[in-house]
Design a protein around this motif. Structure first.
Motif, PDB file in Angstrom:
ATOM      1  N   PHE A  70       5.387   1.573  -0.102  1.00 53.36           N
ATOM      2  CA  PHE A  70       5.228   0.342  -0.887  1.00 53.36           C
ATOM      3  C   PHE A  70       6.533  -0.245  -1.427  1.00 53.36           C
ATOM      4  O   PHE A  70       6.516  -1.048  -2.343  1.00 53.36           O
ATOM      5  CB  PHE A  70       4.224   0.586  -2.014  1.00 53.36           C
ATOM      6  CG  PHE A  70       2.846   0.851  -1.481  1.00 53.36           C
ATOM      7  CD1 PHE A  70       2.038  -0.190  -1.082  1.00 53.36           C
ATOM      8  CD2 PHE A  70       2.384   2.142  -1.327  1.00 53.36           C
ATOM      9  CE1 PHE A  70       0.769   0.049  -0.552  1.00 53.36           C
ATOM     10  CE2 PHE A  70       1.119   2.396  -0.805  1.00 53.36           C
ATOM     11  CZ  PHE A  70       0.317   1.344  -0.409  1.00 53.36           C
ATOM     12  N   SER A 120       0.141  -0.881   8.126  1.00 56.78           N
ATOM     13  CA  SER A 120      -1.148  -1.434   7.688  1.00 56.78           C
ATOM     14  C   SER A 120      -2.306  -0.567   8.158  1.00 56.78           C
ATOM     15  O   SER A 120      -3.287  -0.383   7.428  1.00 56.78           O
ATOM     16  CB  SER A 120      -1.310  -2.861   8.213  1.00 56.78           C
ATOM     17  OG  SER A 120      -0.348  -3.725   7.627  1.00 56.78           O
ATOM     18  N   ILE A 123      -2.563   2.507   5.919  1.00 59.01           N
ATOM     19  CA  ILE A 123      -3.115   2.147   4.614  1.00 59.01           C
ATOM     20  C   ILE A 123      -4.620   1.903   4.718  1.00 59.01           C
ATOM     21  O   ILE A 123      -5.398   2.369   3.882  1.00 59.01           O
ATOM     22  CB  ILE A 123      -2.396   0.909   4.055  1.00 59.01           C
ATOM     23  CG1 ILE A 123      -0.948   1.270   3.693  1.00 59.01           C
ATOM     24  CG2 ILE A 123      -3.129   0.348   2.832  1.00 59.01           C
ATOM     25  CD1 ILE A 123      -0.088   0.082   3.314  1.00 59.01           C
ATOM     26  N   ARG A 130      -5.305   2.166   0.019  1.00 56.06           N
ATOM     27  CA  ARG A 130      -5.879   0.820  -0.135  1.00 56.06           C
ATOM     28  C   ARG A 130      -5.871   0.401  -1.597  1.00 56.06           C
ATOM     29  O   ARG A 130      -5.585  -0.761  -1.920  1.00 56.06           O
ATOM     30  CB  ARG A 130      -7.304   0.776   0.420  1.00 56.06           C
ATOM     31  CG  ARG A 130      -7.386   0.919   1.930  1.00 56.06           C
ATOM     32  CD  ARG A 130      -8.723   0.420   2.473  1.00 56.06           C
ATOM     33  NE  ARG A 130      -9.861   1.121   1.902  1.00 56.06           N
ATOM     34  CZ  ARG A 130     -10.389   2.232   2.408  1.00 56.06           C
ATOM     35  NH1 ARG A 130      -9.857   2.788   3.478  1.00 56.06           N
ATOM     36  NH2 ARG A 130     -11.451   2.794   1.849  1.00 56.06           N
ATOM     37  N   ARG A 132      -3.733   1.429  -3.849  1.00 52.24           N
ATOM     38  CA  ARG A 132      -2.334   1.144  -4.209  1.00 52.24           C
ATOM     39  C   ARG A 132      -1.896  -0.204  -3.652  1.00 52.24           C
ATOM     40  O   ARG A 132      -1.148  -0.932  -4.306  1.00 52.24           O
ATOM     41  CB  ARG A 132      -1.432   2.266  -3.671  1.00 52.24           C
ATOM     42  CG  ARG A 132       0.050   2.060  -3.983  1.00 52.24           C
ATOM     43  CD  ARG A 132       0.283   2.034  -5.481  1.00 52.24           C
ATOM     44  NE  ARG A 132       1.666   1.769  -5.801  1.00 52.24           N
ATOM     45  CZ  ARG A 132       2.204   0.554  -5.872  1.00 52.24           C
ATOM     46  NH1 ARG A 132       1.456  -0.523  -5.631  1.00 52.24           N
ATOM     47  NH2 ARG A 132       3.481   0.406  -6.186  1.00 52.24           N
ATOM     48  N   GLU A 133      -2.380  -0.553  -2.476  1.00 50.17           N
ATOM     49  CA  GLU A 133      -2.060  -1.855  -1.895  1.00 50.17           C
ATOM     50  C   GLU A 133      -2.624  -2.984  -2.757  1.00 50.17           C
ATOM     51  O   GLU A 133      -1.963  -4.016  -2.972  1.00 50.17           O
ATOM     52  CB  GLU A 133      -2.622  -1.939  -0.476  1.00 50.17           C
ATOM     53  CG  GLU A 133      -2.318  -3.244   0.236  1.00 50.17           C
ATOM     54  CD  GLU A 133      -0.965  -3.230   0.923  1.00 50.17           C
ATOM     55  OE1 GLU A 133      -0.849  -3.874   1.976  1.00 50.17           O
ATOM     56  OE2 GLU A 133      -0.013  -2.607   0.405  1.00 50.17           O
ATOM     57  N   LYS A 136      -0.473  -3.314  -5.758  1.00 51.14           N
ATOM     58  CA  LYS A 136       0.781  -3.964  -5.403  1.00 51.14           C
ATOM     59  C   LYS A 136       0.599  -5.477  -5.343  1.00 51.14           C
ATOM     60  O   LYS A 136       1.462  -6.240  -5.815  1.00 51.14           O
ATOM     61  CB  LYS A 136       1.281  -3.449  -4.060  1.00 51.14           C
ATOM     62  CG  LYS A 136       2.577  -4.123  -3.604  1.00 51.14           C
ATOM     63  CD  LYS A 136       3.004  -3.645  -2.233  1.00 51.14           C
ATOM     64  CE  LYS A 136       4.240  -4.395  -1.770  1.00 51.14           C
ATOM     65  NZ  LYS A 136       4.695  -3.957  -0.435  1.00 51.14           N
ATOM     66  N   LYS A 137      -0.522  -5.913  -4.777  1.00 57.99           N
ATOM     67  CA  LYS A 137      -0.779  -7.352  -4.690  1.00 57.99           C
ATOM     68  C   LYS A 137      -0.839  -7.972  -6.077  1.00 57.99           C
ATOM     69  O   LYS A 137      -0.266  -9.047  -6.314  1.00 57.99           O
ATOM     70  CB  LYS A 137      -2.088  -7.600  -3.933  1.00 57.99           C
ATOM     71  CG  LYS A 137      -2.442  -9.077  -3.804  1.00 57.99           C
ATOM     72  CD  LYS A 137      -3.740  -9.262  -3.044  1.00 57.99           C
ATOM     73  CE  LYS A 137      -4.120 -10.747  -2.975  1.00 57.99           C
ATOM     74  NZ  LYS A 137      -5.402 -10.935  -2.246  1.00 57.99           N
ATOM     75  N   GLU A 170      -1.122 -13.207   2.535  1.00 58.03           N
ATOM     76  CA  GLU A 170      -2.049 -12.302   3.215  1.00 58.03           C
ATOM     77  C   GLU A 170      -2.474 -12.856   4.575  1.00 58.03           C
ATOM     78  O   GLU A 170      -2.509 -12.136   5.575  1.00 58.03           O
ATOM     79  CB  GLU A 170      -3.269 -12.064   2.331  1.00 58.03           C
ATOM     80  CG  GLU A 170      -4.241 -11.040   2.868  1.00 58.03           C
ATOM     81  CD  GLU A 170      -5.367 -10.737   1.894  1.00 58.03           C
ATOM     82  OE1 GLU A 170      -6.271  -9.977   2.275  1.00 58.03           O
ATOM     83  OE2 GLU A 170      -5.339 -11.261   0.757  1.00 58.03           O
TER      84      GLU A 170
END
Length: 203
Positions: A70, A120, A123, A130, A132-133, A136-137, A170
């Motif tokens: 990340f 991707s 993840i 997922r 953590r993603e 992050k967003k 995205e």
């Protein structure tokens, strides 16, 4: 080998193990291992061994194995810089577009397309990653909001522009990482922003 040569070798050895491009080496090693063994079955020690680095070097750059994928805040920094350096008269979404162009030049280059698709996939296969993603967003949206507010954009407008920018990011990323795509990320991001704005006008 002379004493002087041995001394230089001892001095250079540890430096070579952690100084040059350590975060990138750790990222590559971690992704390979996550693909081969699964995220849950990979340890920090195995990542550092694959990268030819030390455990202390790993924790100098990342808090845990999850964080390797990340970026350690690099994307947030690029976004903030991109918005801060947008032309003075740029509208909020134009400032966001400028930031996405910076991201495209610095991070989403054509030589990283396949690597990004592999990341991707790793993840998507793991619930912890997922989550953590998603976090992050949210962090990137907060970064864009704060940067827009520093430009004098009102709070609500900044938040909306940041959310739309994140959506465009995205969409653009999904298109860019596709194996059939050859378009630049920056161009895809501008197209996505235009489409997002057009969709909002219909709401």
């Amino acid at each position: 080998m002379s004493d002087g040569t041995k001394s230089r070798a001892r001095t250079m050895g540890p430096m070579a193990r952690w100084q040059p491009h350590a975060p990138e080496r750790l990222l590559v090693a971690a992704l390979e291992l996550f693909e081969e063994r699964g995220y849950e079955n990979t340890t920090v020690i195995e990542i550092t061994e694959r990268a030819g680095l030390t455990k202390s070097t790993f924790f100098r750059h990342f808090r845990d194995k999850r964080e390797v994928l990340f970026g350690g805040g690099a994307m947030s920094g690029l976004l903030a810089t991109g918005i801060d350096t947008a032309p003075a008269g740029a509208a909020p979404l134009e400032a966001v577009a400028h930031a996405l162009e910076v991201i495209g030049r610095e991070a989403f280059t054509s030589d990283r397309r396949e690597f990004s698709a592999r990341r991707s996939a790793v993840i998507a296969a793991n619930p912890e990653l997922r989550e953590r993603e998603a976090l992050k967003k949210l962090g990137l949206i907060a970064t864009m909001t704060g940067a827009l507010e520093r430009r004098g954009v009102p709070d609500l407008t900044a938040r909306v522009a940041a959310e739309l920018g994140a959506l465009a990011w995205e969409i653009a990323f999904e298109r860019w990482r596709g194996t059939a795509s050859r378009d630049d990320f920056a161009e895809l991001a501008r197209q996505a922003l235009t489409q997002v704005r057009a969709a909002c006008a219909l709401c």
